[in-house]
Scaffold this active site. Structure first.
Site, PDB file in Angstrom:
ATOM      1  N   ILE A 259      14.944   5.885   1.591  1.00  0.00           N
ATOM      2  CA  ILE A 259      14.930   7.129   2.358  1.00  0.00           C
ATOM      3  C   ILE A 259      15.613   6.956   3.706  1.00  0.00           C
ATOM      4  CG2 ILE A 259      12.816   7.895   1.208  1.00  0.00           C
ATOM      5  CD1 ILE A 259      11.343   7.397   3.852  1.00  0.00           C
TER       6      ILE A 259
ATOM      7  N   LYS B  88      -0.690   0.982   7.491  1.00  0.00           N
ATOM      8  CA  LYS B  88      -0.383   2.405   7.574  1.00  0.00           C
ATOM      9  C   LYS B  88      -1.434   3.165   8.391  1.00  0.00           C
ATOM     10  CE  LYS B  88       3.479   2.119   5.641  1.00  0.00           C
ATOM     11  NZ  LYS B  88       4.689   2.413   6.420  1.00  0.00           N
TER      12      LYS B  88
ATOM     13  N   TYR C 190      -1.386  -3.344   2.996  1.00  0.00           N
ATOM     14  CA  TYR C 190      -0.494  -2.195   3.156  1.00  0.00           C
ATOM     15  C   TYR C 190      -1.229  -1.011   3.778  1.00  0.00           C
ATOM     16  CZ  TYR C 190       2.697   1.624   1.986  1.00  0.00           C
ATOM     17  OH  TYR C 190       3.527   2.718   2.049  1.00  0.00           O
TER      18      TYR C 190
ATOM     19  N   THR D 202      11.970   4.283  -4.641  1.00  0.00           N
ATOM     20  CA  THR D 202      12.785   3.326  -3.896  1.00  0.00           C
ATOM     21  C   THR D 202      12.356   1.919  -4.279  1.00  0.00           C
ATOM     22  OG1 THR D 202      11.291   3.058  -1.998  1.00  0.00           O
ATOM     23  CG2 THR D 202      12.802   4.944  -1.945  1.00  0.00           C
TER      24      THR D 202
END
Length: 354
Positions: free
Chosen positions: A79, A237, A233, A270
């Site tokens: 992205i 975030k 992860y 992705t």
């Protein structure tokens, strides 16, 4: 017999769906890891449904802004590449922080039509997981420019094997959060210089709906005692969400014309998924996930849309306000982690640029 066949078929389908969408290629080993997987499965379903339902509003209008300077990390793939493409279409000067500037320049030459833009592209070396590299990158920008209008913290990793950086930080925490947190501190004087009451400078933190299952493990922030890729992860975030919200409060108290926004780009096809089990069925990602171009829309919307001018501390998904973790709405929770991050990096006066 009929119901047995139906039940067996459904069970096999559910089992296959779980197996091929796991966060890692390995089978969970403990009950806690199983619970983590189930949480991610649930979030993934909700994310795909939301992306489908809101596909008609996941739009961003581009307009010419030749006087603006944008900085983005990790803009040479996924992205990030499409974000750069959109910013250049707005005729901006775009500084891209990447590990290999020369290789990135070649990628841009083959994927972006420069003839359609009057924008300027500059590639600089940056390893956002290295605080030394972040400082060097920020200094290069300071030496060349006296303002930064947009800072898009896009670079990231997901579900990676355990790795500690040379400076002692777990890789998800370093790449997804800590390096970007330091970059915001170092570039804040330039962001403040660019901001005006009628058109504020903006910081966009590309986060994830995974923050909803995240928790900050203050006692083992680097996962040295126990490590789970999914936990690492989601923690990184959530860290982005907490500091986004508190930093906006700090800036508002200073009456600085800078707004900070966190965004979930959606479930996007992705190579972030390279460590997950979905690589075994690539057609699944292409069929159900957003394309990188679609995933780039919300970050660019957060960066340039006049519709959200002056609205800081937002969390956006599909160009609309998204659901945020309840604990992240508490100012004291955000402040506690913000101070914790400052202490880790030995930052005494956040935003001073030193």
């Amino acid at each position: 017999m009929f119901f047995t066949i139906i039940f067996t078929t459904l069970f096999v389908l559910v089992a296959c769906a779980f197996w091929f969408t796991k966060t890692t290629k390995e089978l969970p080993k403990t009950w806690y890891e199983w619970k983590t997987e189930f949480r991610y499965q649930y979030l993934g379903i909700l994310g795909l449904v939301d992306d489908f339902k809101r596909r008609s509003v996941n739009r961003v209008e581009l307009y010419k802004q030749p006087d603006r300077i944008a900085v983005i990390t990790g803009g040479n793939r996924g992205i990030g590449l499409r974000i750069v493409e959109k910013l250049l279409a707005c005729d901006m000067t775009v500084i891209v922080g990447v590990r290999d500037p020369k290789a990135a320049e070649q990628i841009f030459k083959t994927t972006i039509n420069a003839d359609k833009s009057d924008g300027k592209l500059i590639c600089e070396e940056l390893d956002v997981g290295s605080m030394k590299s972040v400082r060097h990158f920020a200094q290069k920008i300071k030496d060349k420019f006296n303002k930064v209008d947009l800072l898009i913290n896009n670079a990231g990793i997901m579900f990676a094997p355990y790795k500690i950086s040379s400076e002692g930080y777990e890789s998800h925490f370093a790449v997804n959060f800590l390096g970007h947190f330091l970059l915001q501190h170092l570039l804040m004087p330039l962001l403040k210089a660019a901001g005006k009451e009628e058109k504020r400078s903006r910081i966009v933190n590309v986060t994830s709906c995974a923050h909803l299952v995240g928790r900050i493990n203050y006692k083992d922030i680097n996962g040295e005692k126990y490590y789970s890729p999914g936990d690492a992860y989601s923690q990184s975030k959530l860290a982005q969400i907490l500091t986004t919200r508190h930093l906006q409060q700090v800036l508002d108290n200073e009456k600085a014309y800078v707004q900070v926004i966190a965004v979930h780009p959606g479930v996007v096809d992705t190579d972030l998924f390279e460590h997950s089990a979905t690589t075994a069925v690539p057609w699944f990602n292409k069929l159900l996930f957003k394309t990188p171009e679609q995933g780039s829309r919300t970050p660019v919307y957060a960066a340039i849309s006049p519709r959200i001018e002056g609205q800081g501390a937002l969390y956006l998904s599909n160009c609309r306000k998204g659901a945020i973790k309840r604990s992240a709405l508490k100012a004291e929770v955000c402040e506690k982690f913000f101070k914790f991050a400052c202490d880790l990096l030995k930052i005494e006066d956040f935003g001073s640029g030193k």
